[in-house]
Enzyme design. Structure first.
Site, mmCIF file in Angstrom:
data_model
loop_
_atom_site.group_PDB
_atom_site.id
_atom_site.type_symbol
_atom_site.label_atom_id
_atom_site.label_comp_id
_atom_site.label_asym_id
_atom_site.label_seq_id
_atom_site.Cartn_x
_atom_site.Cartn_y
_atom_site.Cartn_z
ATOM 1 N N PHE A 1 0.280 -1.185 -0.096
ATOM 2 C CA PHE A 1 -0.040 0.113 -0.133
ATOM 3 C C PHE A 1 0.844 1.119 0.124
ATOM 4 C CE2 PHE A 1 -3.405 -2.278 2.452
ATOM 5 C CZ PHE A 1 -3.950 -3.241 1.028
ATOM 6 N N HIS B 1 -24.070 -2.632 13.703
ATOM 7 C CA HIS B 1 -25.659 -3.187 13.668
ATOM 8 C C HIS B 1 -26.454 -2.732 14.878
ATOM 9 C CE1 HIS B 1 -22.568 -5.398 11.289
ATOM 10 N NE2 HIS B 1 -22.433 -5.990 11.607
#
Length: 505
Positions: free
Chosen positions: A104, A259
């Site tokens: 990266f 969630h």
């Protein structure tokens, strides 16, 4: 073509088909990509929802040859696909597959990625439309986003550029704000898609349909009739091979912050003026802004770790015996808390959230428990087996809705007992529900954001959770619970203090 559950809402006869574009997967060799993302892409193609001009680009450290990478993608698609395998579909998909090897922080790799994107625009006709999917550990988000900016990949004279970020969105409020700012410096807000795969589940979306399409429930959806709400996400598995990710994060950060608080917002929100992204976001943010952790965190929260024991007929390890867990770790595998919402509709109605691993069984449900009738003209013996009315929305594994109410037992005496009225998705609809990632990936490619939490929602959720986690971090020990049970005794006492008890799913 099989019946398509991902139709264009403006005309239910028409499928919602993405235009020419590419999906660039960072971390393409990881478990999420192999088990969920690649199969979802194949299933979308097999349903006819991806155009011939679609391309899939993999970016990873491991250096594949073109054939080896294509073979890996094919195997992952075959292993995880929910639709029938088609070589014709695969050949069309394979024509747009590319791979870019590199670290990266390797500028040369990013230059190769830029060239690959240009080649796809010319050869596949992607038209400058590219979505960057960060299927990587959260700690790598800043470096990848910075490289995208450095090499000018977030900008284009034609088409669009979007970024997809997997949860967790930070590990506390400060880190979430920092991450959000890093992303905002590169991509405009309408181009940022924060993935919460639970919001892509068909039954989660049905919460909105259930509430606002049925006049019989909305009049009683308030503190005059609702006693409390329970939201449960239970898993029967342990952490498996995820020790490196899970330890130090824990159940509250992993599940409640995203969630469960999103589910709570959908259950509690006011009716939006429409179902577009802005209107939904406004109503969810109102709930999260008015939600508060308990005043007594010590009395109305619980956290614990699973111990070794028996689960599902098998002997299993305790959390501290799992590979990769450091000695003395206090990371919780179970978390529960009470949340109060300071609005006229919900004042005085507690919302109880719980999640855990190695519990009795795998289940996710939302239970709206109603108050008892103010007067019951029955003797105590007549109703001794009668509980409170409850409306239960099951999200997994058996999607549906159950309504629990009292009914007379056949016979000559007046005896009332709880009965259930069940609705199951599988029995009511012949159409198959799309997998959550299918819906979410398609929405990203279409630029349709209603199912994605905005940065303000993420930060408000951390404001709710941070005080609880800070309180837990000051404790030198953590409770335990036997594997295969429904959590620690402290969680039961949490509700007992309020004169209530957890539902047994």
């Amino acid at each position: 073509m099989t019946t398509n559950p991902l139709r264009d809402p403006r005309d239910r006869r028409l499928p919602r088909i993405a235009g020419p574009c590419s999906l660039i997967l960072f971390g393409v060799t990881g478990d999420l990509a192999k088990k969920k993302l690649i199969p979802a892409v194949y299933d979308l193609a097999n349903r006819g929802l991806l155009p011939p001009g679609f391309a899939l680009v993999g970016f990873a450290r491991q250096d594949f040859g073109k054939q080896a990478f294509s073979k890996m993608i094919k195997q992952a698609a075959k292993d995880g696909a929910r639709t029938a395998w088609s070589e014709t579909v695969w050949k069309q998909l394979a024509a747009g597959i590319r791979f870019v090897p590199g670290e990266f922080d390797d500028d040369d790799a990013w230059e190769r990625l830029g060239k690959t994107m240009k080649e796809l625009d010319e050869q596949q006709g992607t038209g400058g439309n590219h979505a960057f999917y960060l299927s990587i550990p959260p700690g790598l988000f800043p470096v990848v986003v910075s490289q995208i900016k450095k090499h000018g990949l977030a900008e284009s004279s034609q088409g669009w550029r979007r970024v997809v970020i997997e949860k967790p969105f930070g590990h506390d409020l400060a880190s979430a704000q920092e991450l959000n700012q890093i992303v905002a410096d590169v991509f405009p807000s309408q181009s940022v898609f924060r993935i919460d795969h639970y919001l892509g589940k068909e039954t989660v979306q049905n919460i909105l349909a259930f509430r606002f399409a049925n006049g019989m429930f909305e009049p009683i959806w308030n503190n005059h009739y609702v006693d409390h709400v329970q939201i449960t996400m239970a898993e029967d598995i342990g952490i498996g091979s995820r020790a490196g990710y899970y330890d130090g994060i824990g159940a509250a950060r992993d599940v409640i912050q995203n969630h469960l608080l999103q589910l709570m917002a959908l259950i509690a929100m006011e009716e939006p003026v429409s179902f577009n992204a802005k209107s939904l976001r406004i109503e969810k943010q109102k709930i999260l802004a008015n939600a508060r952790p308990p005043a007594r965190i010590d009395l109305h929260t619980a956290h614990a770790q699973y111990e070794g024991g028996w689960a599902g007929g098998e002997k299993v390890l305790g959390y501290h015996e799992e590979a990769g867990i450091p000695k003395g770790s206090t990371t919780e595998t179970y978390a529960a808390m009470r949340i109060d919402i300071s609005t006229r509709r919900w004042a005085g109605v507690p919302f109880y959230l719980r999640t855990g691993k190695r519990l009795g069984r795998r289940v996710t449900e939302l239970a709206v428990v109603f108050k008892r009738a103010p007067h019951q003209p029955f003797s105590k013996h007549d109703v001794e087996e009668l509980g409170q009315n409850a409306l239960v929305m099951r999200i997994q594994p058996d999607e549906g809705v159950t309504l629990r109410f009292g009914a007379k037992v056949p016979g000559t005496t007046m005896e009332i007992r709880d009965v259930n009225m069940d609705f199951a998705y599988g029995g009511a609809f012949v159409e198959s529900s799309p997998e959550a990632y299918e819906r979410l990936i398609l929405d990203v490619l279409l630029g349709d954001p209603p199912l994605f939490p905005h940065r303000e929602e993420v930060e408000l959720a951390w404001e709710i959770l941070d005080p609880v986690i800070q309180h837990w971090s000051k404790q030198k020990s953590v409770d335990t619970y036997p594997s295969g049970t429904w959590g620690p005794v402290s969680a039961d006492k949490m509700l007992e203090r309020d004169g209530r008890a957890w539902r047994r799913p």
